[in-house]
Design an enzyme around this catalytic site. Structure first.
Site, PDB file in Angstrom:
ATOM      1  CG  ASP A  88      -1.730   1.206   1.428  1.00 44.55           C
ATOM      2  OD1 ASP A  88      -2.344   1.654   0.452  1.00 44.55           O
ATOM      3  OD2 ASP A  88      -1.730   1.744   2.551  1.00 44.55           O
ATOM      4  CG  ASP A  90      -2.008   7.457   0.562  1.00 40.69           C
ATOM      5  OD1 ASP A  90      -1.112   8.274   0.332  1.00 40.69           O
ATOM      6  OD2 ASP A  90      -2.981   7.282  -0.201  1.00 40.69           O
TER       7      ASP A  90
END
Length: 296
Positions: A88, A90
């Site tokens: 991922d 963020d």
């Protein structure tokens, strides 16, 4: 030994006696063990064991080392070094949330951040939350994307994680429910082989507030893991997925090693493994890499 318990001290101050004490505790539970193997002195150590369930080994370690900033995982010893990484972006590969930073230029940071938090905690539908946040940013000049990117800071250990796994032959993929402009730039900065994100409509040098479908969300991330693994002819046992929010759960739960990185409560409680204290190089120790094997 068919399993290994790995301990990683975030502050690099693990006592030399800690692995020995833990080995004794596992033996008291009926486990067979081998001598601890240091991956980085006072920072990371492997403890091979058998005849004990992985969750029992972790529970014993947490009880014994409860007050210490130590991350841990117990897993099968075979296929520890994964050949596919899905990460991922963020609050995982970068510090903070790119959409929240972008919203700052529209004077909407608090409003957008509140929606982001609820979406990452699994309280509201991610797809609708993404559409709403992008709609609220309609009219922003595209120059704000560049200015936001200049503010973003990489999470410590991220580039080393990517470079080391690539050097060992793994494919690395940055996958995000955020804006593709950021995944492309951050992916290049970190050295990822691929990046996957969401495209948004731009017209006349400004954001229109419209999202280009389909939107990458929780189920999409899980499907991406399975699809890319199949393309590479890899069993899911040879994959690693890491993220922090609810929309990362499908890929985290499907991966051979799924990790909640400083995860939201809904993720931390469901992820097979957690990093609550350390940086992203913890994932290399979890795979059995020694510190002198890290690639900067």
């Amino acid at each position: 030994m068919d399993h290994v318990l790995t301990l990683v001290a975030a502050d690099g101050s693990m006592e030399g006696t800690a692995p020995a004490r833990l080995r004794s505790a596992l033996a008291d539970l009926g486990a067979d063990t081998l001598s601890p193997r240091w991956l980085a002195r006072h920072r990371a150590v492997d403890l091979p064991f058998s005849l004990l369930a992985a969750d029992q080994a972790v529970a014993a370690a947490r009880y014994l080392l409860n007050d210490l900033p130590i991350d841990m995982v117990a897993q099968p010893a075979a296929e520890r070094r994964k050949m596919l990484l899905l990460a991922d972006m963020d609050s995982t590969m970068v510090i903070g949330e790119t959409l929240d930073e972008l919203a700052d230029f529209a004077g909407l940071r608090e409003e957008i951040a509140a929606i982001t938090t609820r979406a990452m905690n699994g309280e509201i539908d991610f797809t609708e939350a993404f559409r709403h946040r992008i709609d609220r940013l309609a009219g922003l000049p595209t120059s704000c994307l560049e200015e936001t990117l200049a503010r973003i800071r990489l999470t410590p250990g991220g580039p080393t994680l990517v470079a080391t796994m690539k050097a060992a032959g793994a494919l690395t993929v940055l996958v995000s429910g955020g804006i593709r402009f950021f995944t492309r730039a951050i992916g290049q900065q970190c050295g990822f082989d691929r990046d996957i994100g969401n495209d948004i409509a731009i017209d006349g040098g400004h954001l229109t507030g419209r999202v280009i479908e389909p939107i990458l969300e929780r189920r999409s991330k899980g499907e991406s893991l399975k699809t890319i693994a199949a393309e590479r002819h890899l069993p899911l046992s040879q994959t690693l997925a890491v993220g922090d929010g609810a929309n990362d759960l499908d890929m985290i739960e499907a991966a051979g090693l799924g990790v909640a990185f400083h995860g939201k409560p809904i993720v931390a409680v469901r992820a097979p493994a957690r990093v609550d204290h350390g940086d992203l190089t913890t994932l290399l120790f979890f795979q059995g890499y020694r510190e002198d094997e890290f690639v900067s």
